[in-house]
Scaffold this motif. Structure first.
Motif, PDB file in Angstrom:
ATOM      1  N   ALA A 459      -4.950  21.236   4.589  1.00 21.12           N
ATOM      2  CA  ALA A 459      -5.237  20.015   3.729  1.00 21.12           C
ATOM      3  C   ALA A 459      -6.664  19.858   3.362  1.00 21.12           C
ATOM      4  O   ALA A 459      -7.091  19.431   4.468  1.00 21.12           O
ATOM      5  N   ALA A 460      -7.111  20.023   2.170  1.00 24.17           N
ATOM      6  CA  ALA A 460      -8.337  19.687   2.043  1.00 24.17           C
ATOM      7  C   ALA A 460      -8.662  19.617   0.487  1.00 24.17           C
ATOM      8  O   ALA A 460      -7.877  20.015  -0.395  1.00 24.17           O
ATOM      9  N   ASP A 461      -9.616  18.700  -0.115  1.00 26.19           N
ATOM     10  CA  ASP A 461      -9.824  18.759  -1.465  1.00 26.19           C
ATOM     11  C   ASP A 461     -11.346  17.805  -1.442  1.00 26.19           C
ATOM     12  O   ASP A 461     -12.025  18.288  -0.758  1.00 26.19           O
ATOM     13  N   GLY A 462     -11.602  17.153  -2.418  1.00 22.08           N
ATOM     14  CA  GLY A 462     -12.763  16.500  -2.704  1.00 22.08           C
ATOM     15  C   GLY A 462     -13.190  17.021  -3.980  1.00 22.08           C
ATOM     16  O   GLY A 462     -14.367  16.661  -4.643  1.00 22.08           O
ATOM     17  N   TYR A 463     -12.386  17.645  -4.894  1.00 27.59           N
ATOM     18  CA  TYR A 463     -13.002  18.143  -6.315  1.00 27.59           C
ATOM     19  C   TYR A 463     -12.231  17.320  -7.319  1.00 27.59           C
ATOM     20  O   TYR A 463     -12.749  17.246  -8.093  1.00 27.59           O
ATOM     21  N   HIS A 464     -11.035  16.944  -6.917  1.00 26.55           N
ATOM     22  CA  HIS A 464     -10.108  15.917  -7.729  1.00 26.55           C
ATOM     23  C   HIS A 464     -10.341  14.750  -7.315  1.00 26.55           C
ATOM     24  O   HIS A 464      -9.458  14.119  -6.711  1.00 26.55           O
ATOM     25  N   GLN A 465     -11.411  14.124  -7.734  1.00 28.97           N
ATOM     26  CA  GLN A 465     -11.782  12.715  -7.019  1.00 28.97           C
ATOM     27  C   GLN A 465     -11.156  11.622  -7.821  1.00 28.97           C
ATOM     28  O   GLN A 465     -11.448  11.203  -8.962  1.00 28.97           O
ATOM     29  N   ALA A 466     -10.053  10.975  -7.260  1.00 27.00           N
ATOM     30  CA  ALA A 466      -9.057  10.210  -8.115  1.00 27.00           C
ATOM     31  C   ALA A 466      -8.990   8.831  -7.512  1.00 27.00           C
ATOM     32  O   ALA A 466      -9.102   8.842  -6.086  1.00 27.00           O
ATOM     33  N   GLY A 467      -8.554   7.710  -8.023  1.00 26.39           N
ATOM     34  CA  GLY A 467      -8.323   6.457  -7.491  1.00 26.39           C
ATOM     35  C   GLY A 467      -9.089   5.552  -6.983  1.00 26.39           C
ATOM     36  O   GLY A 467      -8.739   4.284  -6.735  1.00 26.39           O
ATOM     37  N   SER A 468     -10.464   5.744  -6.962  1.00 31.89           N
ATOM     38  CA  SER A 468     -11.388   4.747  -6.304  1.00 31.89           C
ATOM     39  C   SER A 468     -11.826   3.845  -6.978  1.00 31.89           C
ATOM     40  O   SER A 468     -12.226   2.767  -6.704  1.00 31.89           O
ATOM     41  N   THR A 469     -11.454   3.697  -8.588  1.00 31.65           N
ATOM     42  CA  THR A 469     -11.709   2.796  -9.319  1.00 31.65           C
ATOM     43  C   THR A 469     -10.380   2.518 -10.371  1.00 31.65           C
ATOM     44  O   THR A 469     -10.558   2.427 -11.414  1.00 31.65           O
ATOM     45  N   ARG A 470      -9.231   2.500  -9.786  1.00 34.10           N
ATOM     46  CA  ARG A 470      -7.977   2.747 -10.343  1.00 34.10           C
ATOM     47  C   ARG A 470      -7.608   1.482 -11.535  1.00 34.10           C
ATOM     48  O   ARG A 470      -8.444   0.480 -11.191  1.00 34.10           O
ATOM     49  N   MET A 471      -6.804   2.026 -12.360  1.00 31.32           N
ATOM     50  CA  MET A 471      -6.716   1.205 -13.255  1.00 31.32           C
ATOM     51  C   MET A 471      -5.380   0.123 -13.050  1.00 31.32           C
ATOM     52  O   MET A 471      -4.506   0.642 -12.351  1.00 31.32           O
ATOM     53  N   GLY A 472      -5.260  -0.855 -13.494  1.00 30.04           N
ATOM     54  CA  GLY A 472      -4.121  -1.924 -13.237  1.00 30.04           C
ATOM     55  C   GLY A 472      -4.111  -3.104 -14.167  1.00 30.04           C
ATOM     56  O   GLY A 472      -5.054  -3.259 -14.985  1.00 30.04           O
ATOM     57  N   HIS A 473      -3.342  -3.902 -13.675  1.00 31.17           N
ATOM     58  CA  HIS A 473      -3.257  -5.307 -14.426  1.00 31.17           C
ATOM     59  C   HIS A 473      -4.077  -6.466 -14.064  1.00 31.17           C
ATOM     60  O   HIS A 473      -4.307  -7.316 -14.925  1.00 31.17           O
ATOM     61  N   ASP A 474      -4.694  -6.476 -12.873  1.00 28.65           N
ATOM     62  CA  ASP A 474      -5.538  -7.472 -12.281  1.00 28.65           C
ATOM     63  C   ASP A 474      -6.675  -7.230 -11.424  1.00 28.65           C
ATOM     64  O   ASP A 474      -6.680  -6.071 -10.649  1.00 28.65           O
ATOM     65  N   ALA A 475      -7.390  -7.791 -11.335  1.00 28.59           N
ATOM     66  CA  ALA A 475      -8.749  -7.378 -10.445  1.00 28.59           C
ATOM     67  C   ALA A 475      -8.577  -7.410  -8.913  1.00 28.59           C
ATOM     68  O   ALA A 475      -9.156  -6.713  -8.149  1.00 28.59           O
ATOM     69  N   LYS A 476      -7.344  -8.076  -8.394  1.00 30.25           N
ATOM     70  CA  LYS A 476      -7.015  -7.910  -7.136  1.00 30.25           C
ATOM     71  C   LYS A 476      -6.687  -6.726  -6.642  1.00 30.25           C
ATOM     72  O   LYS A 476      -7.067  -6.005  -5.457  1.00 30.25           O
TER      73      LYS A 476
END
Length: 542
Positions: A459-476
């Motif tokens: 298990a390793a990655d670092g090229y597909h950088q996802a999730g750290s500014t995720r989209m959603g319904h509210d700022a929480k």
């Protein structure tokens, strides 16, 4: 940023008749100094690639090191699944699909057809799908193709060697009033624009916002909020072989060139119904060669390729550094055994190598890869699987700074037991489906007791950088809304795989570009409405 997302958005703004300024941190081509600017502190180097090879600060961004594979998300990726925590999206797949055609155009992958039944294999069934199609860019280094149009455009202004180091959010913090740009000599200037889109890649976009959050502690969900958390990629590797009932079945999952001159490849996936029934995360599978670095494959062709890639000056000309390192594996490297394989493989192997070199490196478009066929119909099975969102997998800031005074990132990238268990269970469901359909069966390389540890080791990655500014319904729970606007900041948007709440089985580039094009049209619509209300034609300057 001028990577695949930023470049595609700029081209689309140009097509729609709106001005856009593109600020690129690097120069016209990759260089070592800009690479050093991206260096990060990796908590576990075994699970995450060094940022120096995971990203590329230059015009065209990481497309310089990209293989060119284009795959869209699947419908199930947008479904809230109770066995995948934090899997809620604020949009559905239908809101992205209209932008697939344009994404395919800018990424040079032919068209947006991503379904097709292999002629040489039995039909799909209720559990197994063989219709998932990946497409490959005819030229992965898209800057080489699009640079002339950008240079000639009267609406696109491209500024190289211009690193965004801060955003002036004014007195109240609710609007970007200026973009602080540093030049290579250390001097800084402030740029103003109606709307600001961060298309800097997952880690770098997060890094900038985390630095801003040091002043505005309640922004982006607060210091203990979602920013920098849920950092994901994919989990991939090989734990089994596939044995086809008929050797010719392998041809149905090999690379093929279609009418658009783009290469395509079909893959095994599990249907949405099967994933929900067995509580699995999304995974794609395809037959592959044994690891090049393992000389026990006894293939003169594979050992010859290994030896070529092991010589850095040659290997780096053939593939990107990340791919080269993955293929040659960790030490010890058994050069003598590989040399023996290569010698014993002559002369038939030499002929195969010549064909591979011609198709893979000399032809245009280049063939994305190769599958060394065998009469036994037995191949390694590669899996590429979704990684669950995990708030403890995260990006933080260190006390160390780069030459511009920007804090370097600390990357604490983690895989979970659910990631590992889903990979193993997906193989078991696939094996049953392959046997039921008459296609073949799996042979595990390790005992069942060993599988969890083997999956974790790979298990390793670092090229597909996802999730750290995720989209959603509210700022929480999220950083951006359904239109990719940062919560609480009226004119700040993020166009990056970092907004993905989940990763699916698809690598990140194609869906990120499609989302970016959706955002481009949203901003044009806002500008047009502003122009109509005010009669100010300068609103075309986004």
């Amino acid at each position: 940023g001028s990577g695949p997302v930023g470049m595609s958005m700029a081209l689309e703004f140009d097509r729609l008749g709106h001005e856009v300024l593109v600020l690129e941190s690097g120069g016209a081509e990759p260089d070592s100094r800009s690479t050093e600017d991206s260096r990060a502190i990796i908590v576990n180097p075994q699970t995450h690639a060094p940022m120096e090879i995971a990203v590329c600060r230059t015009f065209g961004g990481t497309s310089w090191a990209w293989g060119g594979r284009c795959v869209p998300f699947d419908d199930i990726d947008f479904v809230e699944r109770d066995h995948v925590p934090y899997s809620t999206w604020p949009i559905n797949h239908g809101e992205i699909k209209p932008w697939h055609a344009k994404a395919a155009e800018y990424l040079l992958c032919g068209n947006d057809k991503f379904e097709g039944q292999p002629a040489k294999l039995p039909s799909s069934n209720a559990t197994l799908s063989i219709t998932c199609l990946e497409r490959w860019a005819t030229e992965p280094r898209i800057a080489l193709i699009h640079r002339e149009r950008i240079d000639q455009s009267e609406l696109i202004t491209l500024c190289l060697n211009s690193t965004v180091v801060d955003l002036d959010l004014g007195r109240d913090g609710h609007s970007v009033e200026g973009i602080v740009v540093a030049k290579p000599d250390g001097s800084k200037t402030t740029v103003r624009a109606r709307n600001v889109v961060l298309a800097m890649g997952g880690v770098e976009t997060t890094r900038l916002l985390l630095a801003i959050q040091q002043r505005w502690k309640d922004h982006f969900g607060g210091v203990d909020g979602p920013l920098g958390r849920y950092y994901m990629g994919h989990i991939s590797g090989k734990i089994a072989n596939i044995v086809f009932n008929k050797p010719e079945y392998a041809a149905g999952l090999d690379f093929e060139k279609d009418a658009t001159e783009s290469f395509t490849r079909k893959r095994f996936t599990l249907t949405a119904e099967a994933q929900l029934q067995h509580r699995l995360m999304n995974t794609a599978f395809w037959p592959d060669n044994p690891p090049f670095c393992d000389p026990t494959h006894r293939s003169g062709v594979l050992s010859s390729v290994f030896l070529a890639l092991s010589f850095p000056p040659l290997g780096r000309r053939l593939v990107s550094e990340g791919i080269r390192l993955a293929h040659i594996g960790s030490r010890p490297r058994h050069y003598a055994a590989h040399l023996k394989n290569a010698i014993l493989g002559v002369p038939g192997g030499a002929r195969d190598i010549v064909n591979i070199l011609r198709e893979r490196f000399l032809s245009k478009p280049r063939k994305p890869g190769f599958l060394v066929r065998n009469k036994a119909g037995k191949y390694a099975l590669h899996y590429h699987a979704e990684q669950e969102p995990n708030p403890e997998s995260r990006i933080l800031l260190s006390n160390e700074t780069d030459r511009f005074g920007m804090p370097r990132t600390i990357i604490d990238f983690r895989f979970t037991n659910n990631d590992v268990n889903s990979v193993i269970a997906s193989h078991q469901v696939l094996d049953t489906a392959l046997q039921a359909s008459g296609i073949g069966r799996l042979e595990y390389r390790y005992s069942l007791d060993e599988l969890p540890e083997r999956v974790r080791t790979q298990a390793a990655d670092g090229y597909h950088q996802a999730g750290s500014t995720r989209m959603g319904h509210d700022a929480k729970s999220s950083v951006v809304d359904a239109d990719l606007k940062v919560h609480g900041v009226g004119n700040l948007y993020i166009a990056s795989s970092s907004v993905f709440p989940t990763t699916g089985q698809a690598n990140s580039t194609f869906p990120a570009v499609a989302l970016g094009l959706r955002l481009a049209h949203h901003l044009v619509q806002i500008a047009d409405q502003c122009s109509e209300k005010t009669g100010d034609k300068s609103a075309n300057a986004l």
